[in-house]
Enzyme design. Structure first.
Site, PDB file in Angstrom:
ATOM      1  N   GLU A  12       0.816  -1.221   0.000  1.00 44.98           N
ATOM      2  CA  GLU A  12       0.000   0.000   0.000  1.00 44.98           C
ATOM      3  C   GLU A  12       0.848   1.269   0.000  1.00 44.98           C
ATOM      4  OE1 GLU A  12      -4.038  -1.079   2.398  1.00 44.98           O
ATOM      5  OE2 GLU A  12      -2.187  -1.246   3.539  1.00 44.98           O
ATOM      6  N   ASP A 198     -12.511  -4.679  -2.586  1.00 43.72           N
ATOM      7  CA  ASP A 198     -13.501  -5.777  -2.595  1.00 43.72           C
ATOM      8  C   ASP A 198     -14.796  -5.255  -1.959  1.00 43.72           C
ATOM      9  OD1 ASP A 198     -11.466  -6.248  -0.103  1.00 43.72           O
ATOM     10  OD2 ASP A 198     -13.534  -6.532   0.499  1.00 43.72           O
TER      11      ASP A 198
HETATM   12  N1  ADE Z   1      -9.423  -4.304   3.688  1.00 40.09           N
HETATM   13  C1  ADE Z   1      -9.731  -4.542   2.393  1.00 40.09           C
HETATM   14  N2  ADE Z   1     -10.844  -5.286   2.296  1.00 40.09           N
HETATM   15  C2  ADE Z   1     -11.257  -5.533   3.553  1.00 40.09           C
HETATM   16  C3  ADE Z   1     -12.322  -6.263   4.119  1.00 40.09           C
HETATM   17  N3  ADE Z   1     -13.193  -6.900   3.339  1.00 40.09           N
HETATM   18  N4  ADE Z   1     -12.424  -6.319   5.465  1.00 40.09           N
HETATM   19  C4  ADE Z   1     -11.541  -5.695   6.252  1.00 40.09           C
HETATM   20  N5  ADE Z   1     -10.497  -4.991   5.778  1.00 40.09           N
HETATM   21  C5  ADE Z   1     -10.351  -4.908   4.441  1.00 40.09           C
END
Ligand code: ADE
Length: 230
Positions: A12, A198
């Site tokens: 990141e 996501d």
């Molecule tokens: N960082 C990226 N996606 C995530 C998720 N689904 N839950 C927690 N942290 C995240």
């Protein structure tokens, strides 16, 4: 003025580190702090590791030892809600630790017991600067709203529904609220800028791998553009 920039994972931060003029590298609490400049801005950039404890330790070191004037948290996050897609950017207006639960004593879930605030607010000027920077890039959709953090990778549709209904959250991740909490206790301005990797649903871990690079590109672009205006 020195900006502390925190990411949870090496991936990141690496695009930013590539462009930074690094003057000094120091390791504290197993975290590497990169001191240097980006354009005309003084920066301390650091990968804190995943989760709220790592993020809190890192934030306090930035404040107490490096005397940063503000903290910016960048990285990826899960999107909550059908209108937010991978690659979109969310800018936190305020943050809540969704896994804090003393409801047995009558507290709302998320409330830190005996603290005088429910959520940790991001600095209005930093939010505005981030939003302006995001709005300048037409290809990136950006949102502002509440981000929730917990020591959990969310990959469950019922949990997303609960986070949305309980906190009115637009995004979930694992560090932002902890950073904002430390900044609140120290009276230091902060902002959380995350790009969606996501939708925190049942396939989240697969989307996460796939969309992480584009998400990181988007959050880093906004951060760089924002820093130019500060
Ligand atoms: N960082 C990226 N996606 C995530 C998720 N689904 N839950 C927690 N942290 C995240």
């Amino acid at each position: 003025m020195t900006f502390g920039i925190i990411s949870a994972m090496t991936e990141e931060l690496e695009l930013l580190l590539k462009e930074m003029n690094i003057e000094e590298k120091t390791t504290k609490a197993n975290m590497t702090f990169y001191k240097g400049t980006l354009g005309d801005k003084n920066i301390i950039a650091v990968v804190c590791g995943i989760g709220k404890v790592n993020a809190a330790i890192c934030s306090q070191i930035l404040i107490s030892e490096y005397k940063v004037s503000s903290i910016i948290n960048v990285g990826v996050a899960g999107g909550i809600g059908k209108d937010i897609y991978p690659g979109d950017v969310v800018i936190g207006t305020d943050l809540v630790e969704h896994d804090m639960d003393t409801s047995a004593f009558g507290d709302p879930v998320g409330q830190i017991p005996r603290l005088d605030t429910f959520s940790f607010k991001c600095d209005e000027n930093l939010v505005k600067a981030a939003l302006n920077a995001a709005n300048e890039i037409k290809e990136i959709n950006s949102f502002t709203g509440r981000i929730v953090s917990g020591d959990q990778f969310i990959a469950n549709i019922d949990k997303i529904k609960w986070l949305s209904e309980t906190f009115d959250a637009i995004s979930c991740e694992m560090e932002g609220a902890s950073i904002a909490h430390v900044c609140y206790l120290n009276n230091i301005p902060c902002v959380v800028i995350r790009s969606i990797s996501d939708n925190a649903n049942n396939g989240a871990h697969m989307d996460y791998e796939k969309f992480m690079p584009i998400a990181i590109r988007n959050s880093t672009t906004i951060l760089k553009n924002m820093l130019k205006t500060l």
